[in-house]
Design a protein around this motif. Sequence first.
Motif, PDB file in Angstrom:
ATOM      1  N   ASP A  17       9.313   5.102   5.603  1.00 15.29           N
ATOM      2  CA  ASP A  17       9.743   3.772   5.108  1.00 15.29           C
ATOM      3  C   ASP A  17       9.192   2.574   5.899  1.00 15.29           C
ATOM      4  OD1 ASP A  17      10.965   4.996   2.899  1.00 15.29           O
ATOM      5  OD2 ASP A  17      12.863   4.667   3.662  1.00 15.29           O
ATOM      6  N   GLU A  18       9.027   2.772   7.221  1.00 12.89           N
ATOM      7  CA  GLU A  18       8.655   1.563   8.153  1.00 12.89           C
ATOM      8  C   GLU A  18       7.109   1.219   8.088  1.00 12.89           C
ATOM      9  OE1 GLU A  18       8.259   3.299  12.611  1.00 12.89           O
ATOM     10  OE2 GLU A  18       9.596   4.643  11.498  1.00 12.89           O
ATOM     11  N   ASP A  19       6.548   2.018   7.431  1.00 15.07           N
ATOM     12  CA  ASP A  19       5.195   1.691   7.340  1.00 15.07           C
ATOM     13  C   ASP A  19       4.842   0.979   5.736  1.00 15.07           C
ATOM     14  OD1 ASP A  19       4.116   2.523   9.575  1.00 15.07           O
ATOM     15  OD2 ASP A  19       3.703   4.493   8.943  1.00 15.07           O
ATOM     16  N   HIS A  20       5.629   0.936   4.904  1.00 18.41           N
ATOM     17  CA  HIS A  20       5.194   0.460   3.607  1.00 18.41           C
ATOM     18  C   HIS A  20       5.121  -1.104   3.710  1.00 18.41           C
ATOM     19  CE1 HIS A  20       7.796   4.079   2.009  1.00 18.41           C
ATOM     20  NE2 HIS A  20       6.636   4.591   2.230  1.00 18.41           N
ATOM     21  N   ALA A  21       5.623  -1.702   4.520  1.00 17.58           N
ATOM     22  CA  ALA A  21       5.575  -3.411   4.305  1.00 17.58           C
ATOM     23  C   ALA A  21       4.256  -3.483   5.211  1.00 17.58           C
ATOM     24  CB  ALA A  21       6.678  -3.933   5.241  1.00 17.58           C
ATOM     25  N   ARG A  27      -3.261  -4.691   2.511  1.00 20.82           N
ATOM     26  CA  ARG A  27      -3.619  -4.692   1.246  1.00 20.82           C
ATOM     27  C   ARG A  27      -3.751  -6.070   0.749  1.00 20.82           C
ATOM     28  NH1 ARG A  27      -3.451  -0.017  -1.836  1.00 20.82           N
ATOM     29  NH2 ARG A  27      -4.622  -1.321  -3.644  1.00 20.82           N
ATOM     30  N   ALA A  28      -2.782  -6.896   1.118  1.00 17.59           N
ATOM     31  CA  ALA A  28      -2.831  -8.373   0.693  1.00 17.59           C
ATOM     32  C   ALA A  28      -3.840  -8.850   1.644  1.00 17.59           C
ATOM     33  CB  ALA A  28      -1.489  -8.943   1.138  1.00 17.59           C
ATOM     34  N   VAL A  69      -4.687   1.929  13.898  1.00 18.53           N
ATOM     35  CA  VAL A  69      -3.971   0.828  14.401  1.00 18.53           C
ATOM     36  C   VAL A  69      -4.652   0.237  15.768  1.00 18.53           C
ATOM     37  CG1 VAL A  69      -1.496   1.991  13.741  1.00 18.53           C
ATOM     38  CG2 VAL A  69      -2.399   2.579  15.698  1.00 18.53           C
ATOM     39  N   ARG A  70      -4.359  -0.779  15.816  1.00 19.02           N
ATOM     40  CA  ARG A  70      -4.737  -1.539  17.154  1.00 19.02           C
ATOM     41  C   ARG A  70      -3.584  -1.962  17.924  1.00 19.02           C
ATOM     42  NH1 ARG A  70      -9.344  -6.383  18.120  1.00 19.02           N
ATOM     43  NH2 ARG A  70      -9.563  -5.965  20.257  1.00 19.02           N
ATOM     44  N   GLY A  71      -3.163  -1.406  18.822  1.00 15.57           N
ATOM     45  CA  GLY A  71      -1.600  -1.556  19.305  1.00 15.57           C
ATOM     46  C   GLY A  71      -0.629  -1.248  18.295  1.00 15.57           C
ATOM     47  N   ALA A  72       0.096  -2.319  18.073  1.00 14.40           N
ATOM     48  CA  ALA A  72       1.062  -2.157  17.273  1.00 14.40           C
ATOM     49  C   ALA A  72       0.699  -2.607  15.482  1.00 14.40           C
ATOM     50  CB  ALA A  72       2.442  -2.846  17.661  1.00 14.40           C
ATOM     51  N   ASP A  73      -0.500  -3.048  15.546  1.00 11.84           N
ATOM     52  CA  ASP A  73      -0.817  -3.836  14.239  1.00 11.84           C
ATOM     53  C   ASP A  73      -1.752  -2.709  13.499  1.00 11.84           C
ATOM     54  OD1 ASP A  73       0.077  -6.163  15.078  1.00 11.84           O
ATOM     55  OD2 ASP A  73      -1.768  -6.812  15.865  1.00 11.84           O
ATOM     56  N   VAL A  74      -1.358  -2.474  12.136  1.00 19.42           N
ATOM     57  CA  VAL A  74      -2.019  -1.641  11.287  1.00 19.42           C
ATOM     58  C   VAL A  74      -3.171  -2.266  10.594  1.00 19.42           C
ATOM     59  CG1 VAL A  74      -1.830  -0.306   8.847  1.00 19.42           C
ATOM     60  CG2 VAL A  74       0.126  -0.436  10.538  1.00 19.42           C
ATOM     61  N   VAL A  75      -4.299  -1.933  10.814  1.00 23.26           N
ATOM     62  CA  VAL A  75      -5.822  -2.632  10.503  1.00 23.26           C
ATOM     63  C   VAL A  75      -6.315  -1.633   9.509  1.00 23.26           C
ATOM     64  CG1 VAL A  75      -5.814  -3.682  12.501  1.00 23.26           C
ATOM     65  CG2 VAL A  75      -6.987  -1.614  12.391  1.00 23.26           C
ATOM     66  N   GLY A  76      -6.121  -0.384   9.308  1.00 26.63           N
ATOM     67  CA  GLY A  76      -6.744   0.294   8.340  1.00 26.63           C
ATOM     68  C   GLY A  76      -5.597   1.462   7.721  1.00 26.63           C
ATOM     69  N   HIS A  77      -6.098   1.917   6.639  1.00 28.44           N
ATOM     70  CA  HIS A  77      -4.966   2.932   5.655  1.00 28.44           C
ATOM     71  C   HIS A  77      -5.877   3.662   4.882  1.00 28.44           C
ATOM     72  CE1 HIS A  77      -2.312   4.177   2.698  1.00 28.44           C
ATOM     73  NE2 HIS A  77      -1.904   4.927   3.538  1.00 28.44           N
ATOM     74  N   THR A  78      -5.745   5.130   4.899  1.00 30.17           N
ATOM     75  CA  THR A  78      -6.631   5.774   3.650  1.00 30.17           C
ATOM     76  C   THR A  78      -5.630   7.009   3.346  1.00 30.17           C
ATOM     77  OG1 THR A  78      -8.571   6.877   3.305  1.00 30.17           O
ATOM     78  CG2 THR A  78      -7.898   7.512   5.426  1.00 30.17           C
ATOM     79  N   VAL A  98      -9.689  -1.688   4.911  1.00 30.46           N
ATOM     80  CA  VAL A  98      -9.596  -2.028   6.469  1.00 30.46           C
ATOM     81  C   VAL A  98      -9.645  -3.338   6.324  1.00 30.46           C
ATOM     82  CG1 VAL A  98     -10.984  -2.103   8.659  1.00 30.46           C
ATOM     83  CG2 VAL A  98     -11.147  -0.007   7.120  1.00 30.46           C
ATOM     84  N   LEU A  99      -8.700  -4.092   7.079  1.00 30.99           N
ATOM     85  CA  LEU A  99      -8.603  -5.373   7.226  1.00 30.99           C
ATOM     86  C   LEU A  99     -10.157  -6.132   7.577  1.00 30.99           C
ATOM     87  CD1 LEU A  99      -5.338  -6.244   9.232  1.00 30.99           C
ATOM     88  CD2 LEU A  99      -5.902  -6.915   6.712  1.00 30.99           C
TER      89      LEU A  99
END
Length: 328
Positions: A17-21, A27-28, A69-78, A98-99
């Motif tokens: 759940d903590e990853d959904h936001a 994606r936004a 991730v880069r540090g605590a930031d999510v920058v990509g997802h597959t 990817v952002l």
Amino acid sequence: MHGPLPTGYAFRTYQGDEDHAAIAALRAGCAARDGIDSRSIVEGVPTAAQIARFSASLDDPTEDQILVVRGADVVGHTAVTRWQESDGTWVYLHLGHVLPGHRGLGIGSAMLTWAEEHIRALVRRHGTAATAVFGANAAASATEATALLLEAGYRQAFRLMELEFPDLRRLTAPGPPPPPGITLAAVEPHHHRAAWQVVVDSYAHNPFVEPWSYQGFRAELAKPGRRYAAWDGERMAGVVLCSLRPPDHSPAVIEELCVRAEWRRLGVGRALLLEGLRGLRAQGASSARLTTSTTNPHRSYDLYESVGFQRRNEHIRYRRPFDAGGGV
């Protein structure tokens, strides 16, 4: 083993759940660069709740997706999902984002390598190597994803055109009558199986569809919306299935418009479509969307555009033959 990531970036497993936001924010953040329409019924900008539902639909949410991730930031997802089409083909589809500020560094390539390696492991586990293919999607406007897939050997399998009727208030009322001998009526529960058969028969020669069980069809009809059938005496000539999308009903969706072969080119499809649109307007929808294949032999998009639908985007479905070992 997945491909290398640039220095400072790392793969991380999905943590629930903590990853959904964070994935929704990712994606936004991709939408403007990739030309993604937030109102799209094919690939829009999902909310955290929609990401949660998608994750829950995966065979194994923890194994079948990964974050960069880069540090605590999510920058990509597959993520990897799969289904079997009507001709027996098993499609193993990977969906990656990817952002924009982190593109051009090899992150997309590393995610693609991870996805294909994971698919190979799944195919070995499932024993589907003889019928498996790699799959990927990209909107026509997503030029960077398209270039990555083409470079990796993916080729277009088919294209979906997304169209919109932007203002249902512009519908003429009551509209032209159906062809002589044809009557239109709401689909009643005792006609559900006949309506399902019309839809199934319409896709009988299309290899790029999943078999639709009667139970699945009934589940679709349980959603809010309108469904109408065209009758020639006691024979069902066609059907239109329309659904409303929460929270504000717009854009509503024309899920299916199917007409049996002997009643095509007579105006039955047009009559059903207009009836469906009027029904959606009566239920509070202000606009409606649908998709159709650009290779549809009946050129259904000609009908949709003649009624007032406008093209919004094209969504390309890519495939690559499955290989059991090494590298892209």
